[in-house]
Design an enzyme around this catalytic site. Structure first.
Site, PDB file in Angstrom:
ATOM      1  N   CYS A 104      10.356  98.991 -23.787  1.00 29.96           N
ATOM      2  CA  CYS A 104       9.514  98.673 -22.615  1.00 29.96           C
ATOM      3  C   CYS A 104       8.043  98.975 -22.861  1.00 29.96           C
ATOM      4  O   CYS A 104       7.174  98.452 -22.153  1.00 29.96           O
ATOM      5  CB  CYS A 104      10.013  99.419 -21.384  1.00 29.96           C
ATOM      6  SG  CYS A 104      11.677  98.936 -20.922  1.00 29.96           S
ATOM      7  N   HIS A 141       3.917  98.906 -16.330  1.00 32.22           N
ATOM      8  CA  HIS A 141       5.248  98.382 -16.655  1.00 32.22           C
ATOM      9  C   HIS A 141       6.035  98.344 -15.346  1.00 32.22           C
ATOM     10  O   HIS A 141       5.986  99.291 -14.549  1.00 32.22           O
ATOM     11  CB  HIS A 141       5.928  99.287 -17.677  1.00 32.22           C
ATOM     12  CG  HIS A 141       7.374  98.963 -17.884  1.00 32.22           C
ATOM     13  ND1 HIS A 141       7.810  97.678 -18.096  1.00 32.22           N
ATOM     14  CD2 HIS A 141       8.487  99.749 -17.895  1.00 32.22           C
ATOM     15  CE1 HIS A 141       9.123  97.692 -18.236  1.00 32.22           C
ATOM     16  NE2 HIS A 141       9.553  98.929 -18.112  1.00 32.22           N
ATOM     17  N   ASN A 158      12.983  94.375 -14.161  1.00 35.78           N
ATOM     18  CA  ASN A 158      12.413  95.006 -15.347  1.00 35.78           C
ATOM     19  C   ASN A 158      12.594  94.055 -16.533  1.00 35.78           C
ATOM     20  O   ASN A 158      13.709  93.846 -16.997  1.00 35.78           O
ATOM     21  CB  ASN A 158      13.138  96.338 -15.592  1.00 35.78           C
ATOM     22  CG  ASN A 158      12.578  97.101 -16.789  1.00 35.78           C
ATOM     23  OD1 ASN A 158      11.824  96.544 -17.597  1.00 35.78           O
ATOM     24  ND2 ASN A 158      12.953  98.352 -16.911  1.00 35.78           N
TER      25      ASN A 158
HETATM   26  O1  UT7 Z   1      12.014 100.292 -18.370  1.00 36.82           O
HETATM   27  C1  UT7 Z   1      12.534 101.369 -19.065  1.00 36.82           C
HETATM   28  C2  UT7 Z   1      12.487 102.555 -18.288  1.00 36.82           C
HETATM   29  N1  UT7 Z   1      13.512 102.549 -17.260  1.00 36.82           N
HETATM   30  C3  UT7 Z   1      13.220 103.041 -16.095  1.00 36.82           C
HETATM   31  O2  UT7 Z   1      12.096 103.388 -15.845  1.00 36.82           O
HETATM   32  C4  UT7 Z   1      14.324 103.238 -15.094  1.00 36.82           C
HETATM   33  C5  UT7 Z   1      14.226 104.622 -14.533  1.00 36.82           C
HETATM   34  N2  UT7 Z   1      15.228 104.952 -13.557  1.00 36.82           N
HETATM   35  C6  UT7 Z   1      15.310 104.370 -12.337  1.00 36.82           C
HETATM   36  O3  UT7 Z   1      14.570 103.442 -12.045  1.00 36.82           O
HETATM   37  C7  UT7 Z   1      16.279 104.931 -11.342  1.00 36.82           C
HETATM   38  O4  UT7 Z   1      16.784 106.156 -11.821  1.00 36.82           O
HETATM   39  C8  UT7 Z   1      17.458 103.978 -11.027  1.00 36.82           C
HETATM   40  C9  UT7 Z   1      16.967 102.784 -10.209  1.00 36.82           C
HETATM   41  C10 UT7 Z   1      18.087 103.503 -12.316  1.00 36.82           C
HETATM   42  C11 UT7 Z   1      18.502 104.710 -10.182  1.00 36.82           C
HETATM   43  O5  UT7 Z   1      17.930 105.267  -9.016  1.00 36.82           O
HETATM   44  P1  UT7 Z   1      18.259 106.776  -8.599  1.00 36.82           P
HETATM   45  O6  UT7 Z   1      17.607 107.023  -7.310  1.00 36.82           O
HETATM   46  O7  UT7 Z   1      17.868 107.650  -9.758  1.00 36.82           O
HETATM   47  O8  UT7 Z   1      19.813 106.719  -8.365  1.00 36.82           O
HETATM   48  P2  UT7 Z   1      20.965 107.548  -9.095  1.00 36.82           P
HETATM   49  O9  UT7 Z   1      21.098 107.108 -10.505  1.00 36.82           O
HETATM   50  O10 UT7 Z   1      20.739 109.000  -8.829  1.00 36.82           O
HETATM   51  O11 UT7 Z   1      22.199 107.076  -8.264  1.00 36.82           O
HETATM   52  C12 UT7 Z   1      22.347 107.422  -6.884  1.00 36.82           C
HETATM   53  C13 UT7 Z   1      23.688 106.896  -6.425  1.00 36.82           C
HETATM   54  C14 UT7 Z   1      24.830 107.285  -7.348  1.00 36.82           C
HETATM   55  O12 UT7 Z   1      25.952 107.550  -6.529  1.00 36.82           O
HETATM   56  P3  UT7 Z   1      26.401 109.064  -6.215  1.00 36.82           P
HETATM   57  O13 UT7 Z   1      26.662 109.678  -7.546  1.00 36.82           O
HETATM   58  O14 UT7 Z   1      25.218 109.671  -5.506  1.00 36.82           O
HETATM   59  O15 UT7 Z   1      27.607 108.879  -5.355  1.00 36.82           O
HETATM   60  C15 UT7 Z   1      25.101 106.036  -8.144  1.00 36.82           C
HETATM   61  O16 UT7 Z   1      26.444 105.934  -8.569  1.00 36.82           O
HETATM   62  O17 UT7 Z   1      23.670 105.471  -6.414  1.00 36.82           O
HETATM   63  C16 UT7 Z   1      24.789 104.967  -7.137  1.00 36.82           C
HETATM   64  N3  UT7 Z   1      24.420 103.696  -7.745  1.00 36.82           N
HETATM   65  C17 UT7 Z   1      24.501 102.527  -7.094  1.00 36.82           C
HETATM   66  N4  UT7 Z   1      24.910 102.229  -5.842  1.00 36.82           N
HETATM   67  C18 UT7 Z   1      24.871 100.946  -5.450  1.00 36.82           C
HETATM   68  C19 UT7 Z   1      23.931 103.475  -8.986  1.00 36.82           C
HETATM   69  N5  UT7 Z   1      23.704 102.153  -9.138  1.00 36.82           N
HETATM   70  C20 UT7 Z   1      24.043 101.557  -7.981  1.00 36.82           C
HETATM   71  C21 UT7 Z   1      24.023 100.217  -7.533  1.00 36.82           C
HETATM   72  N6  UT7 Z   1      24.428  99.960  -6.280  1.00 36.82           N
HETATM   73  N7  UT7 Z   1      23.586  99.205  -8.296  1.00 36.82           N
END
Ligand code: UT7
Length: 323
Positions: free
Chosen positions: A114, A250, A280
């Protein structure tokens, strides 16, 4: 007097097929509401069957060349930032060279995931400042849809395909921060974080593999490192965030974009945001945002821009450009 790498043209290409969040509701346990609120993404584009990264890159390159009023043989070098080349080798950049009908110069890929476009711009700037090239076509192009694990809801909803390109030209300049062109660059990587974001395939496995990401951890690093690298690059140019007309970040997650702007004390009305429409697109996201931002009338000649990106590696960096 000094030489600056000045932007002569910009262009982009998005594949025809636009995929709204609602399409994912049928594939994995997710919702439009979750995707919007956690990432800011509303839709993304996916390349058609058989459409490779070099094809997207060629279309963006043609748009940038037309914008610059230049022909392919006016270009000395093509640098293509991508982690999704059509083949393991040759470089997708050479495929673009052939598709453009360019019979001179040289072409190569840069792979910094990225952060790839920031790395490619820095390399292009170095070629221009060292006199090895007068005009460089710098492209970011990706087909990340090819790397998705369609059973992994935490990643498959986040990425999209697309391409953007810039033409840079060597220009004699006074050598002050008021010059047009690339004013400073800052690159970083730390390979100890390999396991936070990687593709579990390659020549070692004999498969293309799928993207694997520890989203929360990458998020944490992004918030910390992006503002830091942007500050460092501005510092090197003798500028401060107050001088910035546009942050062109980005486009991974609206919460990261907002968090970085807040740390830099730059209001969101001075940030180019396209994540809602593109998702992304990895190395393509910054040149896409530059091109769309210019087309929207946000970015104008003379504006001071700071780009910043982080991704797999981890690799991150920033480039300060006066448009
Ligand atoms: O470009 C390269 C660099 N990449 C990035 O910059 C990405 C960086 N990370 C992020 O943007 C975020 O961490 C994400 C968008 C990937 C995730 O957001 P988050 O607020 O960190 O969510 P999380 O991973 O803590 O997940 C929260 C909850 C989890 O459920 P539990 O464990 O709280 O029950 C996940 O299982 O959301 C759940 N979850 C989803 N729910 C519905 C994860 N993906 C999904 C989904 N739909 N697609």
């Amino acid at each position: 007097m000094t030489i600056r790498a000045v932007v002569k043209g910009v262009g982009h290409y998005l594949p025809e097929r636009m995929v709204p969040n609602s399409e994912f509701e049928a594939i994995v346990d997710t919702s439009d509401e979750w995707i919007r609120s956690r990432s800011g993404i509303e839709r993304r584009h996916f390349a058609a069957e058989g459409q490779g990264t070099s094809d997207l890159a060629t279309r963006a390159a043609k748009a940038a060349l037309a914008d610059a009023g230049l022909q392919p043989d006016d270009i000395d070098a093509i640098i293509l930032a991508t982690s999704t080349p059509d083949l393991t080798f040759p470089a997708a950049a050479t495929m673009v060279q052939a598709a453009l009908g360019m019979t001179r110069g040289f072409a190569f890929d840069v792979q910094a995931v990225c952060a790839g476009f920031v790395y490619a711009l820095t390399n292009a700037n170095a070629l221009i400042l060292s006199g090895q090239a007068k005009r460089v076509l710098v492209i970011g192009a990706e087909t990340f849809s090819r790397l998705m694990n369609w059973n992994d809801r935490s990643t498959c909803v986040l990425f999209g395909d697309g391409a953007g390109a810039l033409v840079l030209e060597a220009t004699d300049s006074p050598g002050t921060s008021a010059d047009r062109g690339i004013l400073s660059t800052d690159l970083n990587s730390d390979g100890r974080y390999r396991d936070l974001l990687y593709v579990n395939g390659g020549v070692s496995t004999g498969t293309t593999g799928h993207l694997v990401m520890e989203g929360k951890e990458v998020f944490r690093h992004a918030i910390e490192k992006l503002a830091q690298t942007a500050h460092t690059a501005l510092d090197k140019a003798g500028l401060t965030p107050e001088d910035v007309d546009w942050i062109v970040p980005h486009q991974a997650n609206i919460r990261i974009i907002e968090g970085t702007a807040k740390r830099m004390q730059v209001p969101m009305d001075r940030v180019v945001v396209t994540v809602q429409d593109h998702g992304n697109t990895s190395a393509a996201s910054i040149p896409l945002a530059l091109s769309v931002g210019r087309d929207r009338g946000q970015i104008k000649q003379g504006d001071l821009l700071v780009t910043e990106a982080i991704g797999g590696g981890l690799a991150w960096g920033s480039v300060v450009i006066r448009w």
